[in-house]
Design a protein around this motif. Structure first.
Motif, mmCIF file in Angstrom:
data_model
loop_
_atom_site.group_PDB
_atom_site.id
_atom_site.type_symbol
_atom_site.label_atom_id
_atom_site.label_comp_id
_atom_site.label_asym_id
_atom_site.label_seq_id
_atom_site.Cartn_x
_atom_site.Cartn_y
_atom_site.Cartn_z
ATOM 1 N N LYS A 180 0.805 -1.229 0.000
ATOM 2 C CA LYS A 180 0.000 0.000 0.000
ATOM 3 C C LYS A 180 0.836 1.276 0.000
ATOM 4 C CE LYS A 180 -4.400 -1.647 1.884
ATOM 5 N NZ LYS A 180 -5.377 -1.530 2.985
ATOM 6 N N PRO A 181 1.919 1.358 0.789
ATOM 7 C CA PRO A 181 2.696 2.604 0.779
ATOM 8 C C PRO A 181 3.384 2.899 -0.552
ATOM 9 C CG PRO A 181 3.166 1.308 2.751
ATOM 10 C CD PRO A 181 2.404 0.424 1.816
ATOM 11 N N LEU A 182 3.487 1.896 -1.430
ATOM 12 C CA LEU A 182 4.236 2.058 -2.681
ATOM 13 C C LEU A 182 3.346 2.262 -3.903
ATOM 14 C CD1 LEU A 182 6.990 -0.730 -2.439
ATOM 15 C CD2 LEU A 182 7.154 1.668 -1.776
ATOM 16 N N LEU A 183 2.041 2.129 -3.781
ATOM 17 C CA LEU A 183 1.174 2.052 -4.959
ATOM 18 C C LEU A 183 1.369 3.226 -5.910
ATOM 19 C CD1 LEU A 183 -2.155 0.649 -3.454
ATOM 20 C CD2 LEU A 183 -0.247 -0.584 -4.511
ATOM 21 N N CYS A 188 4.013 -0.501 -12.457
ATOM 22 C CA CYS A 188 2.948 -1.483 -12.678
ATOM 23 C C CYS A 188 2.873 -2.431 -11.484
ATOM 24 C CB CYS A 188 3.226 -2.282 -13.961
ATOM 25 S SG CYS A 188 1.896 -3.414 -14.437
ATOM 26 N N LEU A 189 1.665 -2.891 -11.180
ATOM 27 C CA LEU A 189 1.443 -3.903 -10.144
ATOM 28 C C LEU A 189 0.802 -5.118 -10.787
ATOM 29 C CD1 LEU A 189 1.333 -4.878 -7.189
ATOM 30 C CD2 LEU A 189 -0.900 -3.753 -6.999
ATOM 31 N N MET A 190 1.356 -6.289 -10.513
ATOM 32 C CA MET A 190 0.815 -7.559 -10.974
ATOM 33 C C MET A 190 0.101 -8.230 -9.795
ATOM 34 S SD MET A 190 2.193 -7.714 -14.094
ATOM 35 C CE MET A 190 3.618 -7.125 -15.031
ATOM 36 N N GLN A 217 -8.479 3.651 -8.243
ATOM 37 C CA GLN A 217 -8.627 4.796 -7.335
ATOM 38 C C GLN A 217 -7.568 4.805 -6.232
ATOM 39 O OE1 GLN A 217 -10.948 7.059 -8.243
ATOM 40 N NE2 GLN A 217 -11.321 5.616 -9.931
ATOM 41 N N THR A 218 -6.639 3.845 -6.242
ATOM 42 C CA THR A 218 -5.654 3.727 -5.169
ATOM 43 C C THR A 218 -4.375 4.511 -5.430
ATOM 44 O OG1 THR A 218 -4.633 1.764 -6.172
ATOM 45 C CG2 THR A 218 -6.491 1.398 -4.627
ATOM 46 N N GLY A 219 -4.253 5.119 -6.595
ATOM 47 C CA GLY A 219 -3.018 5.787 -6.975
ATOM 48 C C GLY A 219 -2.202 5.003 -7.974
ATOM 49 N N LEU A 235 -4.969 -1.911 -16.509
ATOM 50 C CA LEU A 235 -5.074 -0.453 -16.466
ATOM 51 C C LEU A 235 -3.809 0.147 -17.048
ATOM 52 C CD1 LEU A 235 -6.447 2.217 -15.440
ATOM 53 C CD2 LEU A 235 -5.070 1.933 -13.358
ATOM 54 N N ASP A 236 -3.970 1.045 -18.018
ATOM 55 C CA ASP A 236 -2.835 1.741 -18.624
ATOM 56 C C ASP A 236 -3.335 3.080 -19.154
ATOM 57 O OD1 ASP A 236 -0.327 2.335 -19.558
ATOM 58 O OD2 ASP A 236 -0.434 1.031 -21.315
ATOM 59 N N ASP A 237 -2.672 4.149 -18.749
ATOM 60 C CA ASP A 237 -3.044 5.500 -19.191
ATOM 61 C C ASP A 237 -4.509 5.808 -18.918
ATOM 62 O OD1 ASP A 237 -0.469 6.102 -20.056
ATOM 63 O OD2 ASP A 237 -0.837 5.299 -22.069
ATOM 64 N N GLY A 238 -5.010 5.369 -17.756
ATOM 65 C CA GLY A 238 -6.363 5.702 -17.346
ATOM 66 C C GLY A 238 -7.449 4.861 -17.975
ATOM 67 N N THR A 239 -7.085 3.917 -18.830
ATOM 68 C CA THR A 239 -8.062 3.075 -19.512
ATOM 69 C C THR A 239 -7.899 1.626 -19.085
ATOM 70 O OG1 THR A 239 -8.070 4.519 -21.457
ATOM 71 C CG2 THR A 239 -8.913 2.287 -21.759
#
Length: 307
Positions: A180-183, A188-190, A217-219, A235-239
């Motif tokens: 959570k502190p790194l989001l 990218c998160l897998m 919405q988490t950042g 999720l990429d570039d808001g899409t």
């Protein structure tokens, strides 16, 4: 087709000695079950590193080992596969151990892990290694961390890496919240559906689309969200985009998620966008599902491009 040379990847996380059991009949409690047992290197960061070198990506693996025979065996095998190791030995600890029980269909029935060598490590354990690598590797290097690392260590690594490219894997429902502190700092998160629920405080049965919306919405700027055999949401570039896994005969589910992650990162290391990288990950996952163990014997960059 993506043929550009790959930038280096540094994987920081678990180095385990895995014992995998494939039962020949349904596993029942309180009795033994006939099975085929095998032993191999494991841990998310290790699985990633082993796959990346097969995919032509120069890879360093940073982790912790005990002072035991398992550490010696793992070091010899991993270095023999072409991985450059940067490890800390922790006297008095055993090397990480993972035990998995798979039923006849290949599905995971149960698993146990002893990861105290890393889980109980001080936050500054890898400081010297990270500083040395930062001073020698190019700026475009991809840094990878898995949530097997303690939260305090993850926070410390995130601060030291600053603006460098950082990709993470959530590992499990229990360990995902450590990220959570790194989001907001991740490229990218897998993660999978259960891990997404743990990060967003939603129910595990929440629809993947709702989980994806909550993750956005988490950042996080980018993520790859898997849900078993269902579509993958990216999720990429808001899409948010949807990708359908390839149909294949399932022999063993071990390592399929790690293979998807590794091939996606291998494509990113060659300069592709996330949307163009994910199909390489899907091809690697399909190859892995159709083989035994966490690493398909025929995995290669050429194989993925022609899959």
């Amino acid at each position: 087709m993506t043929t550009s040379p790959a930038c280096p990847v540094v994987a920081v996380g678990a180095i385990h000695h895995d014992t995998i059991a494939h039962a020949r009949e349904p596993i029942r409690p309180e009795t033994s079950t006939p099975a085929r047992l095998s032993a191999r290197p494991g841990g998310v960061a290790t699985n990633l590193a082993r796959a990346l070198v097969r995919l032509g990506v120069p890879t360093r693996l940073v982790g912790a080992l005990g002072d035991d025979g398992a550490a010696q065996a793992l070091t010899g095998q991993l270095e023999g596969e072409g991985i450059r190791l940067a490890v800390r030995t922790r006297p008095g600890f055993v090397t990480g151990q993972y035990l998995a029980l798979h039923g006849p269909s290949g599905a995971l029935t149960a698993a146990c892990v002893d990861d105290r060598v890393l889980a109980e490590a001080p936050p500054d354990l890898f400081d010297g290694i990270i500083d040395e690598l930062l001073g020698t590797l190019p700026k475009e290097t991809i840094w990878f961390v898995d949530a097997n690392l303690p939260e305090a260590m993850l926070v410390r690594l995130g601060a030291r890496l600053g603006s460098h490219r950082l990709i993470a894997n959530a590992v499990s429902d229990a360990k995902a919240p450590r990220l959570k502190p790194l989001l907001g700092d991740l490229e990218c998160l897998m993660l999978n559906r259960g891990e997404a629920a743990a990060l967003t405080a939603l129910d595990r049965e929440t629809a993947p689309e709702a989980l994806a919306s909550a993750l956005a919405q988490t950042g996080l700027r980018r993520f790859v969200l898997t849900s078993g055999a269902a579509d993958i949401l990216v999720l990429d570039d808001g899409t948010i985009s949807r990708f359908t896994p390839q149909v294949t005969r399932i022999v063993d589910v071990t390592g399929a998620g790690d293979a998807l992650m590794a091939a996606t990162i291998a494509a990113l290391a060659r300069g592709t966008t996330l949307g163009d990288a994910v199909p390489y990950g899907l091809a690697a996952a399909a190859l892995t599902l159709a083989s035994t163990g966490a690493l398909a014997e025929d995995l290669s960059w050429d194989a993925l491009q022609s899959f």
